[in-house]
Design an enzyme around this catalytic site. Structure first.
Site, mmCIF file in Angstrom:
data_model
loop_
_atom_site.group_PDB
_atom_site.id
_atom_site.type_symbol
_atom_site.label_atom_id
_atom_site.label_comp_id
_atom_site.label_asym_id
_atom_site.label_seq_id
_atom_site.Cartn_x
_atom_site.Cartn_y
_atom_site.Cartn_z
ATOM 1 N N ASP A 66 36.247 -0.992 -19.204
ATOM 2 C CA ASP A 66 37.186 -1.567 -20.172
ATOM 3 C C ASP A 66 37.868 -0.517 -21.052
ATOM 4 O OD1 ASP A 66 37.345 -4.459 -19.784
ATOM 5 O OD2 ASP A 66 35.194 -4.388 -20.069
ATOM 6 N N TYR A 108 36.545 -11.415 -22.286
ATOM 7 C CA TYR A 108 35.533 -11.066 -23.290
ATOM 8 C C TYR A 108 36.122 -10.537 -24.581
ATOM 9 C CZ TYR A 108 30.996 -11.520 -21.077
ATOM 10 O OH TYR A 108 29.851 -12.022 -20.545
HETATM 11 N N1 ABN Z 1 37.675 -6.813 -18.322
HETATM 12 C C1 ABN Z 1 38.690 -6.280 -17.537
HETATM 13 C C2 ABN Z 1 40.079 -6.549 -18.039
HETATM 14 C C3 ABN Z 1 40.440 -6.160 -19.287
HETATM 15 C C4 ABN Z 1 41.724 -6.417 -19.723
HETATM 16 C C5 ABN Z 1 42.622 -7.040 -18.907
HETATM 17 C C6 ABN Z 1 42.250 -7.417 -17.640
HETATM 18 C C7 ABN Z 1 40.961 -7.165 -17.208
HETATM 19 CU CU CU Z 2 28.395 -10.733 -20.376
#
Ligand code: ABN
Ligand code: CU
Length: 696
Positions: free
Chosen positions: A306, A390
């Protein structure tokens, strides 16, 4: 000079201002025409010149402001560059082949609109049970492809994780579709679709959501038994900011921010009764990886970096008063380039505030009721970033006693996939709601700790609490009760690759072996106390293992080098892991000495997440925390000078309370009023003497 009409010069650690970003963009445009900007960020001063300036700002040359640039030029050519801001001159320009730069939200947003028009995607949607006329209800979370051996690194690719959302206000992740289009960002088209062998038609189960309207309909509205809690600081805050340098309770440091790591704290010092002592040169979250554990193709590609692939800065939220942060808040904004070279400002990207933190220390003597009780407070530097599904709330918590506590709360929504009626998850995921399979995954963060514990030359020791080797009945351990802290020096980068061991309460001490505590005769140190340290579950030589070398061990230590900031490498999307970039490259054969050197400690921590229905449709925040604690650093408890709320000595108690220090706040009150049911009689403040039951 471009448009740099500053009255006050920026601190060398300050993020680039919007004028500085514009200067860099113009310089690149002038020389290289129509390029797309993926990065225009502070190229941090080299440590040697920066420390010289920090030590003597009046005499040493002020480090130059330099922009770190990554652009994509026509023909999908990637360039790394540096622009000197004062002269608006390009001082480095390098074509980097075979890499893909960090992906921006702009690039990702485009994918969703475009794939809806692709005939093969439409065909798959219809096959899944979506009417062709409903294609506007089809969404995707486009991720960078990570790495796919069939496509390699040369073409810029995204994988579209597909969803159906019948109404705009529905939960985005409730109705997953089972196929995965691959988007070629260079050609701007879908080039492939991964279709699973077992098809899972769309299951339109009853809606679940977290919106106020859904809560009203399903649960009859919100619970009504909550009275307000307010945090008040009637006399204002106890921290002071000069530019981006903060001073609070003996701490002083600089708060930076970049597209990738988000918050960066530099030159962290603690004023030890007049002696300003350096502790950390730089602290940041430098990377994270979220590997998913379903072995079916193409889920092996689901392992987001990320920070390296998307950027904790680029994904950061604009925080709001009373919601993300409560009390008396100070905010700092962040400026980024758009791909076209204009400026995007995130208002309130960082919030800074204090919170009450319970008891700092307390003692009462059981003989005579003499008591001291002192309350703690903490300083919080926070950002929240949204990585598609998330949310990560990253708090850097500073305590009065010299402890720093990185604290991350995971919330937001599970990444989901479809599951057929009566289909077995095989244990690789959990059906958290009918038709919704949330795959097992890990969140592994990499904390980059650049220590400066009473100076740059530091050594890391691994510390294990172990019993004496001597057998019971032997002269050394006759009663068998002996135990001690075994210290293992991590003298080389190879020796320093170490893992957590809960059975020995393992910690790591970052020591300055050149300076001993006068009492304990042990080196002054900062101890890494971190217990949420799952090992990387994908196997050795798996794709994730190769790409996320930093996650192979809880601790790595390297010798400081200016350009070693990102432990999975500078350009992360579509790295194959062959060779592994970042830490494994830097460690090499593991023979380099990290004994009494300027070192960097890389710490991997996090959680293994086996989803459960309680995590859906939105996850209650799960905290992950660790501590960096002074050990043998001070000569006594460093917070004895924090004013107590209440202090009585035995003689004062004997004298009927004369001279007792009672600074208990008069805002706290009995929950049910004096004399009413449940009230406790005779606590501090009612007779002014017995503070024992005060303020706990
Ligand atoms: N968790 C991966 C992700 C982050 C930002 C945008 C797309 C995918
Ligand atoms: Cu998780």
């Amino acid at each position: 000079m471009g448009s740099l009409a500053h009255t006050t010069l920026p601190h060398p650690f300050d993020p680039l201002s919007l004028e500085e970003i514009q200067t860099a963009v113009s310089a690149v445009r002038k020389a290289h025409g129509d390029v797309k900007f993926n990065v225009v960020s502070l190229h941090e001063p080299r440590k040697a010149e920066m420390t010289a300036w920090l030590e003597a700002p009046d005499r040493a040359p002020r480090p130059a402001r330099v922009a770190d640039i990554v652009v994509v030029a026509p023909g999908s050519k990637v360039y790394d560059g540096l622009v000197d801001i004062a002269s608006a001159k390009i001082i480095k320009w390098e074509h980097v082949e075979g890499v893909q730069p960090i992906i921006t939200m702009e690039e990702l947003q485009l994918v969703e609109h475009e794939i809806r028009k692709d005939p093969r995607v439409i065909e798959q949607c219809v096959l899944s049970g979506v009417a062709e006329s409903d294609m506007h209800k089809v969404y995707c979370d486009p991720w960078t492809i990570g790495y796919d051996e069939r496509h390699g690194s040369l073409v810029r690719l995204q994988q579209a994780l597909m969803y159906y959302r019948p109404n705009v206000d529905d939960c985005q992740y409730q109705y997953p579709l089972d196929f995965c289009p691959i988007w070629d960002a260079d050609q701007q088209k879908v080039v492939d679709i991964d279709i699973p062998k077992i098809r899972r038609p769309l299951r339109l189960e009853p809606q679940i959501n977290y919106t106020p309207a859904f809560v009203e309909e399903k649960y009859g509205g919100y619970r009504k038994d909550l009275k307000p809690i307010n945090i008040t600081q009637p006399e204002g805050v106890s921290f002071k900011l000069t530019g981006r340098e903060i001073e609070w309770q003996s701490w002083k440091f600089h708060i930076g921010f970049n597209y990738r790591e988000g918050i960066v704290m530099s030159n962290i010092t603690y004023n030890d009764k007049g002696n300003v002592r350096p502790i950390f040169y730089r602290l940041s979250l430098a990377e994270m990886v979220v590997p998913y554990g379903n072995p079916e193709h193409p889920h092996q590609r689901k392992h987001a970096f990320d920070l390296g692939e998307y950027g904790a800065g680029y994904m950061t939220n604009s925080l709001s008063l009373g919601c993300d942060c409560k009390g008396s808040i100070h905010y700092l904004d962040a400026h980024f380039p758009t791909r076209a070279g204009s400026i995007k400002t995130v208002k309130n990207a960082i919030c800074i505030h204090e919170e009450d933190d319970g008891i700092l220390f307390k003692h009462s003597d059981f003989r005579d009721d003499s008591t001291i009780v002192t309350r703690a407070r903490k300083l919080i530097i926070q950002q929240v970033f949204t990585a598609a599904n998330y949310e990560y709330a990253v708090q850097w918590v500073f305590h009065q006693d010299g402890t720093i506590q990185p604290d991350i709360r995971l919330t937001g929504i599970l990444q989901t996939y479809s599951i057929g009626k009566d289909e077995d998850t095989h244990g690789w995921g959990t059906e958290v709601y009918p038709g919704v399979n949330a795959h097992n995954h890990q969140h592994l963060f990499c904390l980059r700790i650049d220590p400066n514990v009473d100076g740059p030359k530091n050594t890391v020791f691994m510390v294990d609490a172990v019993p004496s080797d001597a057998p019971v009945g032997s002269p050394e351990n006759y009663y068998g009760n002996a135990f001690y802290a075994r210290r293992t020096k991590l003298a080389t980068t190879g020796q320093a690759m170490t893992d957590y061991d809960g059975s020995t309460s393992r910690t790591w001490d970052i020591c300055n072996t050149n300076k001993l505590n006068p009492y304990s005769k042990k080196p002054v140190s900062y101890k890494l106390v971190s217990r949420e340290t799952p090992g990387l579950l994908p196997k050795e030589n798996s794709l994730v293992w190769k790409r996320a070398g930093f996650a192979r061990h809880t601790v790595h230590v390297t010798k400081y080098s200016d350009d070693q900031i990102f432990p999975a490498g500078r350009h992360v999307p579509q790295t194959s892991g062959e060779p592994s970039r970042g830490l494994p490259e830097w460690i090499g054969d593991g023979t380099e000495s990290v004994d009494n050197e300027d070192v960097v400690l890389w710490h991997t921590f996090g959680v293994t997440h086996i989803p459960a229905p309680e995590d859906f449709p939105v996850m209650p925040a799960e905290p992950i925390t660790l501590l960096l604690r002074p050990r043998n650093f001070f000569t006594s408890n460093p917070v004895m000078d924090v004013p107590p709320s209440f202090a009585s000595t035995p003689s004062q108690v004997a004298a009927g309370g004369k001279g007792v220090l009672d600074a208990t706040d008069r805002v706290s009150k009995l929950a049910f009023g004096e004399g009413e049911a449940g009230a406790v009689q005779g606590v501090n403040g009612t007779d002014g003497v017995n503070g024992k039951s005060c303020c706990s």
